[in-house]
Design a protein around this motif. Structure first.
Motif, mmCIF file in Angstrom:
data_model
loop_
_atom_site.group_PDB
_atom_site.id
_atom_site.type_symbol
_atom_site.label_atom_id
_atom_site.label_comp_id
_atom_site.label_asym_id
_atom_site.label_seq_id
_atom_site.Cartn_x
_atom_site.Cartn_y
_atom_site.Cartn_z
ATOM 1 N N SER A 46 19.962 112.402 -5.547
ATOM 2 C CA SER A 46 20.495 111.607 -6.644
ATOM 3 C C SER A 46 20.225 112.344 -7.947
ATOM 4 N N ALA A 47 20.808 111.841 -9.023
ATOM 5 C CA ALA A 47 20.595 112.429 -10.348
ATOM 6 C C ALA A 47 20.725 111.319 -11.370
ATOM 7 N N THR A 48 19.918 111.401 -12.419
ATOM 8 C CA THR A 48 20.028 110.412 -13.483
ATOM 9 C C THR A 48 19.320 110.907 -14.728
ATOM 10 N N THR A 49 19.107 110.012 -15.651
ATOM 11 C CA THR A 49 18.398 110.293 -16.897
ATOM 12 C C THR A 49 18.051 108.977 -17.594
ATOM 13 N N SER A 50 17.215 109.036 -18.539
ATOM 14 C CA SER A 50 16.782 107.956 -19.443
ATOM 15 C C SER A 50 17.000 106.537 -18.934
ATOM 16 N N GLN A 51 18.042 105.864 -19.448
ATOM 17 C CA GLN A 51 18.235 104.445 -19.119
ATOM 18 C C GLN A 51 18.385 104.250 -17.610
ATOM 19 N N GLY A 52 19.055 105.168 -16.987
ATOM 20 C CA GLY A 52 19.258 105.088 -15.537
ATOM 21 C C GLY A 52 17.942 105.220 -14.799
ATOM 22 N N LEU A 53 17.112 106.132 -15.270
ATOM 23 C CA LEU A 53 15.813 106.325 -14.635
ATOM 24 C C LEU A 53 14.940 105.091 -14.852
ATOM 25 N N ALA A 54 15.040 104.514 -16.064
ATOM 26 C CA ALA A 54 14.257 103.308 -16.344
ATOM 27 C C ALA A 54 14.693 102.169 -15.426
ATOM 28 N N LEU A 55 15.989 102.094 -15.168
ATOM 29 C CA LEU A 55 16.483 101.052 -14.261
ATOM 30 C C LEU A 55 15.955 101.270 -12.841
ATOM 31 N N MET A 56 15.628 102.510 -12.518
ATOM 32 C CA MET A 56 15.104 102.841 -11.190
ATOM 33 C C MET A 56 13.584 102.695 -11.082
ATOM 34 N N TYR A 57 12.969 102.274 -12.153
ATOM 35 C CA TYR A 57 11.493 102.298 -12.213
ATOM 36 C C TYR A 57 10.835 101.775 -10.936
ATOM 37 N N GLU A 58 11.227 100.585 -10.558
ATOM 38 C CA GLU A 58 10.616 99.940 -9.394
ATOM 39 C C GLU A 58 10.905 100.727 -8.112
ATOM 40 N N VAL A 59 12.132 101.249 -8.031
ATOM 41 C CA VAL A 59 12.536 101.979 -6.829
ATOM 42 C C VAL A 59 11.779 103.305 -6.722
ATOM 43 N N CYS A 60 11.488 103.912 -7.880
ATOM 44 C CA CYS A 60 10.757 105.188 -7.870
ATOM 45 C C CYS A 60 9.378 105.025 -7.234
ATOM 46 N N PHE A 61 8.639 104.042 -7.671
ATOM 47 C CA PHE A 61 7.312 103.797 -7.087
ATOM 48 C C PHE A 61 7.446 103.547 -5.582
ATOM 49 N N ASN A 62 8.478 102.789 -5.225
ATOM 50 C CA ASN A 62 8.681 102.417 -3.829
ATOM 51 C C ASN A 62 8.961 103.638 -2.949
ATOM 52 N N ALA A 63 9.847 104.507 -3.427
ATOM 53 C CA ALA A 63 10.222 105.702 -2.647
ATOM 54 C C ALA A 63 9.002 106.595 -2.420
ATOM 55 N N ALA A 64 8.177 106.715 -3.453
ATOM 56 C CA ALA A 64 6.996 107.572 -3.322
ATOM 57 C C ALA A 64 5.993 106.959 -2.353
ATOM 58 N N GLY A 65 5.795 105.628 -2.471
ATOM 59 C CA GLY A 65 4.852 104.954 -1.577
ATOM 60 C C GLY A 65 5.317 104.992 -0.137
ATOM 61 N N MET A 66 6.638 105.005 0.045
ATOM 62 C CA MET A 66 7.180 105.079 1.407
ATOM 63 C C MET A 66 7.237 106.523 1.910
ATOM 64 N N ARG A 67 6.834 107.440 1.040
ATOM 65 C CA ARG A 67 6.684 108.860 1.395
ATOM 66 C C ARG A 67 8.014 109.481 1.832
ATOM 67 N N LEU A 68 9.040 109.286 0.997
ATOM 68 C CA LEU A 68 10.372 109.785 1.319
ATOM 69 C C LEU A 68 10.703 111.010 0.463
ATOM 70 N N PRO A 69 11.122 112.094 1.110
ATOM 71 C CA PRO A 69 11.338 113.354 0.382
ATOM 72 C C PRO A 69 12.703 113.412 -0.313
ATOM 73 N N ILE A 70 12.923 112.503 -1.234
ATOM 74 C CA ILE A 70 14.181 112.451 -1.976
ATOM 75 C C ILE A 70 14.071 113.401 -3.169
ATOM 76 N N VAL A 71 15.127 114.138 -3.441
ATOM 77 C CA VAL A 71 15.128 115.008 -4.633
ATOM 78 C C VAL A 71 16.143 114.453 -5.628
ATOM 79 N N MET A 72 15.703 114.362 -6.882
ATOM 80 C CA MET A 72 16.554 113.791 -7.919
ATOM 81 C C MET A 72 16.478 114.658 -9.169
ATOM 82 N N THR A 73 17.657 114.980 -9.687
ATOM 83 C CA THR A 73 17.696 115.740 -10.946
ATOM 84 C C THR A 73 17.581 114.769 -12.108
ATOM 85 N N ILE A 74 16.779 115.126 -13.085
ATOM 86 C CA ILE A 74 16.713 114.356 -14.326
ATOM 87 C C ILE A 74 17.223 115.265 -15.443
#
Ligand SMILES: Cc1ncc(C[n+]2csc(CCOP(=O)(O)OP(=O)(O)O)c2C)c(N)n1
Ligand code: SF4
Ligand code: SF4
Ligand SMILES: [Mg+2]
Lengths: 384, 86, 293
Positions: free
Chosen positions: A76-104
């Motif tokens: 995936s790729a995003t920036t600023s407002q989009g990344l902020a909207l993903m805030y909760e999902v970001c913590f979740n993906a890391a806790g679930m130990r998923l190797p997702i790569v995202m460009t900011i």
């Protein structure tokens, strides 16, 4: 092969070469050219992936969680407002130990609304459990995507990563880049091999909740994986160098640093300007050098302390501010240098796209020499 | 036992939690009026009623919470709830 | 044909005794078959089935967040498609996760028409967090955030019509069901799962704890909802109403009076005006779906 490409297109090409199987993203300036390019590649059968045209960034990253858990390499790729909207999902993906790569494509945070560059967006997610790599130029941005997948998917790591590059400054700038071939990338990055996946033949429950009897240990495991990622980045950076000739074996990089008395510390595209300014200042006899941070998470504290051990003064160029405190990079450098006699000053600059020129770098160097710092640099006093 | 990466688990340990201890009443099944419809098996929220033979349905008291749903819905009134002797 | 012997839900879960959601999920898993991957948002079901390391799920299962189950399912479906795999993707989520906070992801997934089945077990409030109202809470129900009081009759709004919203997205199959009618429920799940595209079922799942009745009454209360016309079991195929269960209707108070969440309509004194409003909702349902025998 050398090509002259817009930064976003160089990144999109790199992503294509990494063979993601599911791409899920939502457009936002200045990231749009990346996702448009990927959509075109899928439309033209140049990229054999599912492109999920989601209705929000929140769903973009959530879909990546689903796809990654089901066994696909995801992007995936995003920036600023989009990344902020993903805030909760970001913590979740890391806790679930998923190797997702995202460009900011780094951009300032609203309000006031600004589409221009600083690094507040990704830095604000420093605690989320994502590896954070910052590119100085488009070649590095391109290369770091290969490195990120290689590191993240290692079964000893299993963490997601941001590859950050400055919005507009890099994303919309044409630069010559050396584009590897598919064969070369395939040789560097093996096919995705999920550690565990959703599979009716071997049912596993993912995303269970942890009582106080377990939660701390899961967080500690995340922390350990982050710390192992330091070593993995060095290892796979070295492998990258052997294969492609470009050196990403360090979490940090020095420029004219060995004999420097003043060290400037920076991340991202500003490093190019800093290097030019250093060349000028060196001609004037100023012993100044640069410490570039490529990897902000995990934070290379020991590496930084060692690299700066000999300097008298450190000036950190922070394109973010932790409001009510200081620049986030500055705080961490101060922590890394705690107990030393080095004078450390933090400069918050370049917010919301404010230009940073060579003369600004010279001025900051001077301020640091004079012992003046921990300030916003470059304010228009007449407005205040 | 080391943690499963990402807080995951395979089936198996779910049965560790013996919910039978929650019970105040327990169901008694009689064969006489049982119609063999198996509605008890289907409706039990625990899924703890097993068919052991013709008109022979047995709740696993390790898990039966004693909710009484089976007794209430049995069309043959073949299930009665009795106070548990503790 | 539904294979009723399928048992993919393990004993030992922590639902309240008599939990309608638990019973519904057992039936859903029979209707869905063995080749299935389940996604659950945060809520009672998620919490009572998966305290690490004890899972009640014998099928592959994933929980990510409260509001993103439909998006997670979209990603799983895309991944399976890419891999050429056969598993069906099934969301089983609460009404709060579905009709309120998850609406964005839900709408997106249905507009894109992923090959998924989304099942909402509708217990008509946020039960996991202590019985707060949701967009699916019925008119006048007292919840902890829509309490009845000296100047309140409880929840001020009618249930949000999410089946209609999803049918308007072009869903090929939308249905409602009730755990009190297991055969119908399981058959609808089987149909939904085997219909290509994004399909939806909303299942009335009485909650003894949240609604205020004894756990042995779960099925009886569900039946009363149908018999009074306050819940209608129907199917919509390509947006067209196909089948609605007909009943010889009972007055709504037979349903209301057995639940503590409606107690204020009867005590300290009977509130004819409010009961009449609820009767009007049932009458409107009956007219809309043609359920009167
Ligand atoms: C973003 C977010 N907001 C709020 C919560 C708190 N929360 C968890 S479950 C829940 C209610 C769930 O209600 P529902 O979906 O109806 O499922 P039920 O518990 O009733 O089965 C709430 C409000 C949360 N986990 N995440
Ligand atoms: S009393 Fe409840 S839990 Fe026990 S067997 Fe009957 S339905 Fe199941
Ligand atoms: S509160 Fe209701 S839905 Fe939740 S477990 Fe208890 S009975 Fe089931
Ligand atoms: Mg609910």
């Amino acid at each position: 092969m050398k090509e002259i490409l817009e930064g976003s297109h160089a990144v999109a090409e790199a992503v294509r070469l990494c063979r993601p199987q599911v791409v899920s993203a939502y457009p936002i300036t200045p990231q749009t050219h990346i996702v448009e390019a990927l959509a075109s590649m899928v439309a033209d059968c140049k990229l054999d992936a599912e492109y999920i045209c989601v209705e929000s960034e929140f769903s973009a990253l959530s879909a990546c969680i689903g796809a990654s858990t089901a066994g696909s390499r995801t992007y995936s790729a995003t920036t600023s407002q989009g990344l902020a909207l993903m805030y909760e999902v970001c913590f979740n993906a890391a806790g679930m130990r998923l190797p997702i790569v995202m460009t900011i494509a780094n951009r300032a945070m609203s309000a006031p609304l600004s589409i221009w560059n600083d690094q507040q967006d990704s830095i604000s997610l420093r605690d989320s459990g994502w590896i954070q790599l910052y590119a100085e130029d488009n070649q590095e941005a391109l290369d770091l995507h290969l490195l990120a997948y290689r590191v993240c998917e290692d079964h000893d790591i299993l963490l997601p990563a941001f590859v950050c590059f400055d919005g507009f400054i890099l994303s919309h700038t044409y630069e010559p880049v050396d584009m590897p071939t598919q064969e070369e990338v395939d040789a560097y990055l093996p096919a995705f091999n999920p550690y565990q996946r959703l599979d009716a033949k071997d049912p596993i429950s993912f995303g269970m909740y942890a009582t106080p009897d377990y939660y701390m240990e899961f967080r500690y495991e995340n922390q350990r994986a982050m710390l192992r990622a330091k070593e993995a980045i060095v290892r796979y950076g070295t492998l990258f160098k052997e294969q492609f000739g470009r050196d990403y074996s360090g979490l940090i990089e020095g420029y004219e640093l060995e004999d420097a008395e003043i060290a400037l510390v920076a991340m991202g595209s500003i490093c190019g300007t800093v290097k030019d300014a250093i060349d000028e200042m060196r001609k004037d006899g100023i012993k100044v050098g640069l410490l570039k941070i490529r990897c902000f998470r995990p934070f290379p504290d020991e590496e930084i302390a060692a690299a700066l051990a000999h300097v008298k003064t450190v000036a950190i160029l922070d394109k973010n501010v932790s409001l009510g405190s200081k620049g986030a990079v500055g705080l961490e450098i101060k922590d890394a240098l705690y107990g030393s006699s080095i004078a450390v000053y933090d400069y918050i600059l370049g917010l919301g796209g404010r230009d940073i020129r060579k003369k600004d770098i010279r001025a900051i160097t001077k301020l640091a020499e004079q012992g003046s710092g921990d300030m916003f640099y470059g304010l228009r006093e007449e407005l205040l | 036992m080391p943690l499963n990466i990402g807080c995951t688990a395979r089936p198996g340990r779910g049965r560790d939690n013996k919910t039978g201890s929650w019970r105040v009443f327990y169901p008694i099944f009689t064969e006489e009026t049982c119609t063999g419809c198996e509605i008890c098996v289907l409706l039990c929220p625990e899924g703890c009623i097993e068919k052991k033979g013709e008109k022979k349905y047995v709740p696993d008291l390790d898990y039966c919470k004693g909710c009484g749903l089976c007794a209430e819905e049995c069309p043959g009134d073949a299930i009665t709830m009795e106070k548990e002797e503790k | 044909m539904v294979d009723k012997s399928i048992e993919n839900f393990e004993c030992g879960h922590r639902a309240c005794g008599g939990c309608g959601a638990a019973t519904a999920v057992r039936m859903i898993l029979k209707g869905a078959g063995e080749d299935v991957i389940v996604v659950s948002p945060t809520g009672c079901l998620e919490v009572f089935t998966t305290p690490y390391p004890e899972t009640a799920w014998k099928v592959p299962w994933i929980h990510s967040l409260f509001e993103n189950a439909a998006a997670v399912a979209s990603g799983i479906e895309a991944s399976l498609k890419r891999q050429g795999r056969s598993e069906k993707v099934l969301v089983i989520g609460g009404d709060g996760a579905t009709v309120d906070i998850g609406m964005l992801c839900l709408s997106g997934a249905f507009e894109r028409n992923h090959d998924i089945t989304y099942i909402c077990y509708d217990n008509e409030a946020y039960m996991n967090t202590g019985i707060q109202r949701s967009g699916a809470t019925p008119f006048d129900a007292s919840t902890s955030t829509s309490p009845a009081g000296s100047c309140s009759m409880g929840n001020k709004h009618a249930k949000k019509d999410v089946p209609a919203i999803l049918a308007a997205h072009g869903s090929p199959y939308v249905a409602t069901a009730s755990l009190s009618y297991p055969t119908d429920l399981m058959k609808k799940v089987e149909t939904a799962v085997n219909t290509p595209g994004a399909t939806y079922i909303q299942i009335h799942a009485p909650c003894c704890t949240g609604w205020g009745f004894e756990g042995d009454q779960t099925v009886a209360v569900g039946k009363l909802a149908i018999e009074t016309g306050l819940w209608v079991n129907y199917e919509m195929v390509d947006g067209v109403l196909r089948k609605a269960k007909k009943v010889k209707r009972k007055p709504v108070e037979e349903y209301l009076s057995v639940q503590k969440r409606f107690r204020h309509l009867f005590k300290p004194k009977r509130n004819e005006e409010e009961i009449a409003k609820i009767q009007a909702i049932a009458d409107a349902n009956a007219a809309k779906f043609g359920i009167d025998i």
